[in-house]
Design a protein around this motif. Sequence first.
Motif, short mmCIF file in Angstrom:
data_model
loop_
_atom_site.label_atom_id
_atom_site.label_comp_id
_atom_site.label_asym_id
_atom_site.label_seq_id
_atom_site.Cartn_x
_atom_site.Cartn_y
_atom_site.Cartn_z
N GLY A 180 0.87 -1.18 0.00
CA GLY A 180 0.00 0.00 0.00
C GLY A 180 0.90 1.22 0.00
N GLY B 176 0.19 4.68 -0.45
CA GLY B 176 -0.58 5.94 -0.48
C GLY B 176 0.10 7.03 0.31
N THR B 177 -0.73 7.87 0.94
CA THR B 177 -0.25 9.07 1.63
C THR B 177 0.74 8.76 2.75
N MET B 178 0.37 7.84 3.64
CA MET B 178 1.23 7.58 4.80
C MET B 178 2.52 6.87 4.39
N ALA B 179 2.40 5.94 3.42
CA ALA B 179 3.60 5.24 2.95
C ALA B 179 4.57 6.27 2.37
N PRO C 175 -1.66 -1.33 -6.18
CA PRO C 175 -2.35 -1.83 -7.36
C PRO C 175 -2.53 -0.76 -8.45
N SER D 9 0.50 -0.66 4.97
CA SER D 9 0.02 0.72 4.93
C SER D 9 -1.18 0.83 4.00
N VAL D 10 -2.09 -0.12 4.15
CA VAL D 10 -3.34 -0.09 3.38
C VAL D 10 -4.46 0.38 4.30
N LYS D 11 -5.60 0.70 3.73
CA LYS D 11 -6.78 1.08 4.52
C LYS D 11 -7.28 -0.16 5.28
N PRO D 12 -7.91 0.05 6.43
CA PRO D 12 -8.36 -1.10 7.23
C PRO D 12 -9.26 -2.07 6.46
N VAL E 262 -9.10 -2.93 3.47
CA VAL E 262 -8.33 -3.71 2.49
C VAL E 262 -7.46 -4.77 3.20
N VAL F 169 -5.17 -8.31 2.03
CA VAL F 169 -3.70 -8.35 2.05
C VAL F 169 -3.23 -9.51 2.93
N ILE G 270 0.65 0.10 10.23
CA ILE G 270 0.09 1.41 10.63
C ILE G 270 -1.42 1.41 10.40
N ALA H 212 -5.07 1.46 10.97
CA ALA H 212 -5.88 1.87 12.13
C ALA H 212 -6.78 0.74 12.58
N PRO I 105 0.19 6.37 13.85
CA PRO I 105 0.84 7.66 13.53
C PRO I 105 -0.24 8.75 13.40
N1 LIG Z 1 -3.33 9.30 6.71
C1 LIG Z 1 -3.13 9.42 8.01
O1 LIG Z 1 -2.90 10.48 8.55
C2 LIG Z 1 -3.15 8.20 8.89
C3 LIG Z 1 -3.00 8.37 10.27
C4 LIG Z 1 -3.00 7.23 11.07
C5 LIG Z 1 -3.14 5.95 10.50
N2 LIG Z 1 -3.30 5.86 9.17
C6 LIG Z 1 -3.50 4.51 8.60
O2 LIG Z 1 -2.55 4.32 7.58
C7 LIG Z 1 -3.11 3.46 6.58
C8 LIG Z 1 -2.90 4.08 5.21
O3 LIG Z 1 -3.55 5.33 5.18
P1 LIG Z 1 -3.33 6.35 3.98
O4 LIG Z 1 -3.89 7.64 4.41
O5 LIG Z 1 -1.92 6.29 3.51
O6 LIG Z 1 -4.29 5.68 2.88
P2 LIG Z 1 -4.18 5.77 1.27
O7 LIG Z 1 -3.55 7.07 0.88
O8 LIG Z 1 -5.53 5.43 0.75
O9 LIG Z 1 -3.15 4.61 0.92
C9 LIG Z 1 -3.50 3.25 0.81
C10 LIG Z 1 -2.93 2.74 -0.49
O10 LIG Z 1 -3.17 1.34 -0.54
C11 LIG Z 1 -3.49 1.01 -1.90
N3 LIG Z 1 -4.17 -0.27 -1.97
C12 LIG Z 1 -5.50 -0.55 -2.14
N4 LIG Z 1 -5.70 -1.89 -2.19
C13 LIG Z 1 -4.47 -2.47 -2.05
C14 LIG Z 1 -4.02 -3.82 -2.03
N5 LIG Z 1 -4.85 -4.84 -2.11
N6 LIG Z 1 -2.70 -4.04 -1.89
C15 LIG Z 1 -1.81 -3.02 -1.77
N7 LIG Z 1 -2.20 -1.72 -1.78
C16 LIG Z 1 -3.50 -1.44 -1.90
C17 LIG Z 1 -4.35 2.19 -2.30
O11 LIG Z 1 -4.48 2.23 -3.71
P3 LIG Z 1 -5.81 2.90 -4.33
O12 LIG Z 1 -5.72 4.35 -4.04
O13 LIG Z 1 -5.74 2.55 -5.77
O14 LIG Z 1 -6.98 2.25 -3.62
C18 LIG Z 1 -3.58 3.36 -1.72
O15 LIG Z 1 -2.59 3.82 -2.61
C19 LIG Z 1 -4.59 3.29 6.93
O16 LIG Z 1 -4.81 2.03 7.52
C20 LIG Z 1 -4.86 4.36 7.95
O17 LIG Z 1 -5.80 3.95 8.89
C21 LIG Z 1 -3.31 6.94 8.33
#
Ligand SMILES: NC(=O)c1ccc[n+]([C@@H]2O[C@H](COP(=O)([O-])OP(=O)(O)OC[C@H]3O[C@@H](n4cnc5c(N)ncnc54)[C@H](OP(=O)(O)O)[C@@H]3O)[C@@H](O)[C@H]2O)c1
Length: 297
Positions: A11, A13-16, A39, A72-75, A77, A81, A98, A100, A121
């Motif tokens: 995963g 996305g933003t946090m990665a 993906p 680092s995927v959404k919960p 998903v 994984v 990470i 949630a 985080p």
């Molecule tokens: N953002 C924050 O401030 C924050 C704070 C605390 C905890 N978190 C936790 O951190 C995690 C990630 O958050 P985020 O904000 O980085 O979310 P995000 O930006 O949506 O990143 C998640 C990434 O995972 C990809 N993905 C979807 N299905 C997948 C799969 N089967 N295998 C691999 N990758 C896949 C998504 O691709 P698509 O976009 O194509 O779906 C997206 O690029 C979450 O669990 C969240 O609860 C985030």
Amino acid sequence: MLNDTTLAFIGSGTMAEAMIKGILNNGLTDPHRIIASDPRLERGPELEELYGVRSTTDNKEAAQAGDIIVLSVKPQVLPFVLHDLHGLIRPHQLIFSIVAGARTETIARGLRHGAIVRVMPNTPAQMGEGMSVWTSTPEVTEKQIAQAGAILQALGKEIYVEDEDALDMATALSGTGPTYVFLMMEALVEAGVYLGFSRRVARKLVIQTVLGSVLFAEESGKHLAELRNMVTSPGGTSAEAIYQLEKGGLRTIVSKAVWAAYQKSRLLGEMSSKRGHRGTSLLESPGIPTEGLEENE
Ligand SMILES: NC(=O)c1ccc[n+]([C@@H]2O[C@H](COP(=O)([O-])OP(=O)(O)OC[C@H]3O[C@@H](n4cnc5c(N)ncnc54)[C@H](OP(=O)(O)O)[C@@H]3O)[C@@H](O)[C@H]2O)c1
């Protein structure tokens, strides 16, 4: 610290990206020691170009390459994984989650692997000013603990806790915390506009006031009530404003909001622990209220 270590992001996305940026900015490892899986076809090349890391669309390929595997995927998903990677993780590898609400026991069961670090985080990690609260399972080695700590220090500040339940409390306070601060700031900007300031000026006044107050609080080390008293002259403007805030129940409503976020975090954790490792999710089952869950994760 991570020189001979490969990090795999499942995963990207933003946090990665925030983590990749922090790790590279702090010189913890070389870009070719990082592999990012996602993906979305355009995401890998984007990260390759920005940071020089490697990328793939295959989670298994990334997981097999990593010494530290960052989930680092959404919960919602995560079950898929875990199903994908079930039985593939080797004993020396560290899972760094990470996600949630996902408890270490859920991840351990889903992957059939014991060494797990779980982190909550928050968004300012994107600026290297995050607050991370984390814990680990007994299988995590001292070297891995040190490596996890170094990664988190690259994102801002970190606190290690023994008790995993503290992560639900942290989710409500620091994980969700930026939401409270942004809402308060937004309300202040609107109040400034109501007085007659332009939005641009009101925003500048509010951001600098918050920034300055935070630095003052941190550097002075004084109790927050003492700082507030310092700017509250008897019969003055602050006293008048505070009277209205207290009359409106500000402290009670803040406390209720944090408590509600804590309860929701526990509920999401319980629901994710009932998801099967074969990718079934109670969130998809009839009879479980799903309304509003995803927006809150
Ligand atoms: N953002 C924050 O401030 C924050 C704070 C605390 C905890 N978190 C936790 O951190 C995690 C990630 O958050 P985020 O904000 O980085 O979310 P995000 O930006 O949506 O990143 C998640 C990434 O995972 C990809 N993905 C979807 N299905 C997948 C799969 N089967 N295998 C691999 N990758 C896949 C998504 O691709 P698509 O976009 O194509 O779906 C997206 O690029 C979450 O669990 C969240 O609860 C985030």
